[in-house]
Design a protein around this motif. Structure first.
Motif, PDB file in Angstrom:
ATOM      1  N   ARG A 192      62.601  26.437   2.820  1.00 38.67           N
ATOM      2  CA  ARG A 192      61.721  25.347   2.414  1.00 38.67           C
ATOM      3  C   ARG A 192      61.509  25.395   0.906  1.00 38.67           C
ATOM      4  NH1 ARG A 192      57.934  29.090   4.786  1.00 38.67           N
ATOM      5  NH2 ARG A 192      56.266  29.674   3.332  1.00 38.67           N
ATOM      6  N   LEU A 193      60.993  24.307   0.358  1.00 37.16           N
ATOM      7  CA  LEU A 193      60.719  24.210  -1.069  1.00 37.16           C
ATOM      8  C   LEU A 193      59.502  25.055  -1.429  1.00 37.16           C
ATOM      9  CD1 LEU A 193      61.195  20.373  -1.623  1.00 37.16           C
ATOM     10  CD2 LEU A 193      62.850  22.195  -2.087  1.00 37.16           C
ATOM     11  N   MET A 194      59.565  25.668  -2.593  1.00 41.16           N
ATOM     12  CA  MET A 194      58.442  26.431  -3.138  1.00 41.16           C
ATOM     13  C   MET A 194      57.895  27.424  -2.117  1.00 41.16           C
ATOM     14  SD  MET A 194      56.426  23.615  -5.490  1.00 41.16           S
ATOM     15  CE  MET A 194      55.269  24.869  -6.030  1.00 41.16           C
ATOM     16  N   GLU A 195      58.805  28.149  -1.480  1.00 46.67           N
ATOM     17  CA  GLU A 195      58.386  29.020  -0.380  1.00 46.67           C
ATOM     18  C   GLU A 195      57.520  30.185  -0.840  1.00 46.67           C
ATOM     19  OE1 GLU A 195      61.977  30.240   1.509  1.00 46.67           O
ATOM     20  OE2 GLU A 195      62.864  31.047  -0.305  1.00 46.67           O
ATOM     21  N   ARG A 196      57.555  30.532  -2.100  1.00 45.81           N
ATOM     22  CA  ARG A 196      56.698  31.617  -2.601  1.00 45.81           C
ATOM     23  C   ARG A 196      55.240  31.185  -2.686  1.00 45.81           C
ATOM     24  NH1 ARG A 196      58.711  34.075  -8.074  1.00 45.81           N
ATOM     25  NH2 ARG A 196      56.760  35.196  -7.755  1.00 45.81           N
ATOM     26  N   GLN A 197      55.005  29.886  -2.886  1.00 48.98           N
ATOM     27  CA  GLN A 197      53.630  29.419  -3.072  1.00 48.98           C
ATOM     28  C   GLN A 197      53.079  28.644  -1.880  1.00 48.98           C
ATOM     29  OE1 GLN A 197      56.072  28.458  -5.407  1.00 48.98           O
ATOM     30  NE2 GLN A 197      55.595  29.836  -7.096  1.00 48.98           N
ATOM     31  N   LEU A 198      53.945  27.907  -1.167  1.00 44.80           N
ATOM     32  CA  LEU A 198      53.444  26.938  -0.188  1.00 44.80           C
ATOM     33  C   LEU A 198      53.762  27.335   1.247  1.00 44.80           C
ATOM     34  CD1 LEU A 198      54.467  23.582  -1.942  1.00 44.80           C
ATOM     35  CD2 LEU A 198      52.379  24.934  -2.238  1.00 44.80           C
ATOM     36  N   ASP A 199      52.893  26.932   2.160  1.00 42.83           N
ATOM     37  CA  ASP A 199      53.187  27.118   3.577  1.00 42.83           C
ATOM     38  C   ASP A 199      54.059  25.940   4.043  1.00 42.83           C
ATOM     39  OD1 ASP A 199      51.515  24.943   3.845  1.00 42.83           O
ATOM     40  OD2 ASP A 199      49.952  25.990   4.958  1.00 42.83           O
ATOM     41  N   PRO A 200      54.580  25.988   5.274  1.00 41.60           N
ATOM     42  CA  PRO A 200      55.511  24.935   5.712  1.00 41.60           C
ATOM     43  C   PRO A 200      54.945  23.520   5.625  1.00 41.60           C
ATOM     44  CG  PRO A 200      55.690  26.833   7.172  1.00 41.60           C
ATOM     45  CD  PRO A 200      54.530  27.107   6.259  1.00 41.60           C
ATOM     46  N   SER A 201      53.676  23.335   5.980  1.00 41.50           N
ATOM     47  CA  SER A 201      53.100  21.986   5.960  1.00 41.50           C
ATOM     48  C   SER A 201      53.038  21.420   4.547  1.00 41.50           C
ATOM     49  CB  SER A 201      51.693  22.008   6.569  1.00 41.50           C
ATOM     50  OG  SER A 201      51.738  22.389   7.922  1.00 41.50           O
ATOM     51  N   ALA A 202      52.607  22.244   3.594  1.00 36.33           N
ATOM     52  CA  ALA A 202      52.524  21.781   2.207  1.00 36.33           C
ATOM     53  C   ALA A 202      53.917  21.540   1.637  1.00 36.33           C
ATOM     54  CB  ALA A 202      51.777  22.813   1.361  1.00 36.33           C
ATOM     55  N   SER A 203      54.849  22.422   1.958  1.00 37.13           N
ATOM     56  CA  SER A 203      56.219  22.268   1.479  1.00 37.13           C
ATOM     57  C   SER A 203      56.828  20.966   1.989  1.00 37.13           C
ATOM     58  CB  SER A 203      57.059  23.467   1.930  1.00 37.13           C
ATOM     59  OG  SER A 203      58.374  23.355   1.458  1.00 37.13           O
ATOM     60  N   LYS A 204      56.509  20.616   3.222  1.00 38.67           N
ATOM     61  CA  LYS A 204      57.032  19.378   3.816  1.00 38.67           C
ATOM     62  C   LYS A 204      56.526  18.162   3.041  1.00 38.67           C
ATOM     63  CE  LYS A 204      57.331  19.693   8.189  1.00 38.67           C
ATOM     64  NZ  LYS A 204      57.001  19.752   9.642  1.00 38.67           N
ATOM     65  N   LEU A 205      55.278  18.214   2.588  1.00 42.05           N
ATOM     66  CA  LEU A 205      54.731  17.108   1.795  1.00 42.05           C
ATOM     67  C   LEU A 205      55.435  16.977   0.445  1.00 42.05           C
ATOM     68  CD1 LEU A 205      50.860  17.101   2.279  1.00 42.05           C
ATOM     69  CD2 LEU A 205      52.498  15.351   2.954  1.00 42.05           C
ATOM     70  N   VAL A 206      55.715  18.112  -0.178  1.00 42.70           N
ATOM     71  CA  VAL A 206      56.434  18.080  -1.457  1.00 42.70           C
ATOM     72  C   VAL A 206      57.832  17.503  -1.249  1.00 42.70           C
ATOM     73  CG1 VAL A 206      57.402  19.488  -3.309  1.00 42.70           C
ATOM     74  CG2 VAL A 206      55.110  19.981  -2.433  1.00 42.70           C
ATOM     75  N   ARG A 207      58.471  17.904  -0.146  1.00 39.53           N
ATOM     76  CA  ARG A 207      59.800  17.366   0.154  1.00 39.53           C
ATOM     77  C   ARG A 207      59.734  15.853   0.361  1.00 39.53           C
ATOM     78  NH1 ARG A 207      64.331  20.169   3.971  1.00 39.53           N
ATOM     79  NH2 ARG A 207      65.905  18.524   3.827  1.00 39.53           N
ATOM     80  N   ARG A 208      58.695  15.399   1.061  1.00 35.04           N
ATOM     81  CA  ARG A 208      58.536  13.964   1.279  1.00 35.04           C
ATOM     82  C   ARG A 208      58.339  13.226  -0.040  1.00 35.04           C
ATOM     83  NH1 ARG A 208      53.587  11.390   4.753  1.00 35.04           N
ATOM     84  NH2 ARG A 208      52.627  11.048   2.708  1.00 35.04           N
ATOM     85  N   HIS A 209      57.553  13.828  -0.928  1.00 35.33           N
ATOM     86  CA  HIS A 209      57.321  13.230  -2.246  1.00 35.33           C
ATOM     87  C   HIS A 209      58.643  13.068  -3.003  1.00 35.33           C
ATOM     88  CE1 HIS A 209      55.388  12.537  -6.176  1.00 35.33           C
ATOM     89  NE2 HIS A 209      56.292  13.364  -6.633  1.00 35.33           N
ATOM     90  N   LEU A 210      59.474  14.114  -2.989  1.00 34.31           N
ATOM     91  CA  LEU A 210      60.763  14.035  -3.679  1.00 34.31           C
ATOM     92  C   LEU A 210      61.667  12.994  -3.026  1.00 34.31           C
ATOM     93  CD1 LEU A 210      61.559  17.796  -4.399  1.00 34.31           C
ATOM     94  CD2 LEU A 210      60.702  16.086  -5.994  1.00 34.31           C
ATOM     95  N   ALA A 211      61.667  12.947  -1.690  1.00 37.94           N
ATOM     96  CA  ALA A 211      62.509  11.982  -0.989  1.00 37.94           C
ATOM     97  C   ALA A 211      62.121  10.548  -1.350  1.00 37.94           C
ATOM     98  CB  ALA A 211      62.411  12.202   0.523  1.00 37.94           C
ATOM     99  N   GLU A 212      60.816  10.315  -1.514  1.00 42.80           N
ATOM    100  CA  GLU A 212      60.356   8.979  -1.897  1.00 42.80           C
ATOM    101  C   GLU A 212      60.833   8.583  -3.289  1.00 42.80           C
ATOM    102  OE1 GLU A 212      56.170   9.349  -1.338  1.00 42.80           O
ATOM    103  OE2 GLU A 212      56.258   8.946   0.830  1.00 42.80           O
ATOM    104  N   LEU A 213      61.131   9.579  -4.101  1.00 45.91           N
ATOM    105  CA  LEU A 213      61.683   9.320  -5.435  1.00 45.91           C
ATOM    106  C   LEU A 213      63.203   9.210  -5.408  1.00 45.91           C
ATOM    107  CD1 LEU A 213      59.563  11.769  -7.623  1.00 45.91           C
ATOM    108  CD2 LEU A 213      59.423   9.283  -7.596  1.00 45.91           C
ATOM    109  N   GLY A 214      63.791   9.419  -4.226  1.00 41.98           N
ATOM    110  CA  GLY A 214      65.242   9.331  -4.111  1.00 41.98           C
ATOM    111  C   GLY A 214      65.968  10.653  -4.215  1.00 41.98           C
ATOM    112  N   VAL A 215      65.224  11.761  -4.269  1.00 43.90           N
ATOM    113  CA  VAL A 215      65.864  13.080  -4.363  1.00 43.90           C
ATOM    114  C   VAL A 215      66.347  13.501  -2.976  1.00 43.90           C
ATOM    115  CG1 VAL A 215      65.552  15.523  -4.932  1.00 43.90           C
ATOM    116  CG2 VAL A 215      64.418  13.752  -6.310  1.00 43.90           C
ATOM    117  N   GLU A 216      67.612  13.889  -2.894  1.00 39.28           N
ATOM    118  CA  GLU A 216      68.203  14.380  -1.648  1.00 39.28           C
ATOM    119  C   GLU A 216      68.029  15.901  -1.624  1.00 39.28           C
ATOM    120  OE1 GLU A 216      72.717  14.642   0.143  1.00 39.28           O
ATOM    121  OE2 GLU A 216      72.162  12.839  -0.981  1.00 39.28           O
ATOM    122  N   VAL A 217      67.290  16.417  -0.658  1.00 43.29           N
ATOM    123  CA  VAL A 217      66.966  17.847  -0.604  1.00 43.29           C
ATOM    124  C   VAL A 217      67.788  18.534   0.485  1.00 43.29           C
ATOM    125  CG1 VAL A 217      65.153  19.555  -0.224  1.00 43.29           C
ATOM    126  CG2 VAL A 217      64.627  17.437  -1.458  1.00 43.29           C
TER     127      VAL A 217
END
Length: 404
Positions: free
Chosen positions: A176-201
């Protein structure tokens, strides 16, 4: 320390500049040696420069009056002098290492051009102002960019490139993204934010090689055999303390330069602060501890013999402003142990998430994503490490605008 003693600080980042400025205020002039040609700047805000939100001069730090530009190549502890690449020698009575950190370069085939002794054209680290300006010059709408690394730096770089119109693919080896700082739920939100900007993760994805043609990058090869076309490749695999000078000088080094409560190294005439320093087994690598260390050391060098550094309860904060706002914070231990109390609030519509962990009536960690007016109050409760009141304050802390 008497006012005529010579203090030399190596490194013109946040820690070095803060120390030189505080020493000046306390009547102890210091010579700051900075390697970069640019005016000292706040490295934390480089992603905002890359995104086009700030011009480089906006993130400049106040330039200390005694700034020498040059690269220190060695420290002579016997004569107490530092030697620069241009042959200059600067004597010191007290030396401070604020050398910061270097980007981690993964062992990828084709990442380094052995003939030109540099990256292939189109491959960039993302650590310095030169890195940032090089990327800014290369990015344009439609350019294909691959960011390697899904930590704090990789997320920031991906978002900035997407805001500049690039087609961004982020490749993260972890699950997951930012796994050192974030738990799975928070990481999922960051991934969603990037996807909304068009970033393919792509998570759980290992990059194997960088392929170039004629010295210019063309694609990135993944371990599963898949290839990602690329005009730009950004290396964002974290950083490691810059300790080469200290090692060559024979100072005690583990992950970072080992320091005590007076931020002294194994040589009593040499101190270390910031990203290069290791205190109590910890290399913080964050701005807040670096600034606190600079303040403590300034007091010590100005004659306050009782001043001590006892560690920092550091909060990771990422605020990426602009039209597509992202604000997140993580502190302490966000993963609960058996018996811990956990309070979570999530709003999928607004894309916000708040979670805190309580152990023995004390706040021990938390993760927050979204509108973070609560960060100030939560951070104070955590930093104080005081028992929480009995009247159910946690929900209040999570919902009240405590000031950030």
């Amino acid at each position: 320390m008497t006012s005529n003693e010579r203090v030399v600080v190596i490194g013109s980042g946040l820690a070095g500049v803060r120390l030189a400025r505080r020493l000046g205020e306390l009547g102890v002039p210091a010579t700051l040696v900075g390697e970069e040609e640019h005016t000292p700047y706040n490295r934390v805000l480089l992603a905002d420069v890359l995104a086009g939100r700030y011009a480089p001069e906006v993130i400049a730090l106040p330039t200390p009056p005694r700034l020498t530009r040059g690269r220190v190549v060695s420290i002579d502890r016997e004569t107490r002098a530092v030697h620069l690449a241009d042959g200059t020698e600067i004597a010191y009575d007290t030396l401070v290492l604020a050398t910061g950190s270097n980007p981690v370069l993964p062992p990828l085939r084709g990442l380094w051009d052995p003939e030109r002794h540099e990256f292939p054209e189109g491959v960039h680290a993302f650590r310095t102002m030169d890195d940032c300006l090089g990327l800014s010059k290369a990015v344009r709408p439609g350019v294909r960019a691959v960011v390697i690394g899904g930590g704090l730096l990789g997320v920031s770089a991906s978002r900035a490139l997407a805001q500049r119109g690039a087609q961004v693919v982020l490749a993260q080896q972890g699950e997951r993204l930012m796994e050192r700082q974030l738990d799975p739920s928070a990481s999922k939100l960051v991934r969603r934010h990037l996807a909304e900007l068009g970033v393919e993760v792509h998570t759980e994805t290992r990059v194997r090689a960088v392929r170039s043609v004629g010295g210019t990058v063309r694609s990135v090869s993944l371990a599963d055999g898949y290839a990602l076309d690329a005009d730009l490749v950004v290396i964002a695999c974290g950083v490691h303390p810059r300790v080469g000078l200290a090692q060559d000088a024979g100072l005690a080094v583990h992950k970072g330069v080992i320091v005590d409560e007076e931020l002294r190294t194994s040589d009593p005439h040499i101190h270390a602060i910031g990203d290069c320093a290791q205190f109590g087994g910890t290399v913080y690598g964050l701005a807040t501890p670096a600034l606190e260390q600079a303040d403590v050391l300034a007091e010590l060098l100005a004659g306050d013999a009782g001043s001590r550094y006892t560690g920092t309860r550091a909060l990771t904060r990422l605020t990426l402003a602009g039209q597509d706002f992202l604000d997140l914070a993580a502190f302490g231990e966000p993963d609960p142990r058996p018996g811990d109390d956990v309070i979570q609030l999530a709003d999928a519509t607004r894309g916000t998430y708040r979670k805190v962990v309580v152990r023995d009536d004390r706040l021990v960690g938390g993760v927050l994503v979204g509108e973070l007016g609560t960060v100030g109050a939560l951070a104070r409760a955590w930093e104080g490490a005081e028992p929480l009141p009995d009247n159910g304050p946690l929900l209040h802390l999570l919902t009240n605008d405590g000031g950030s």
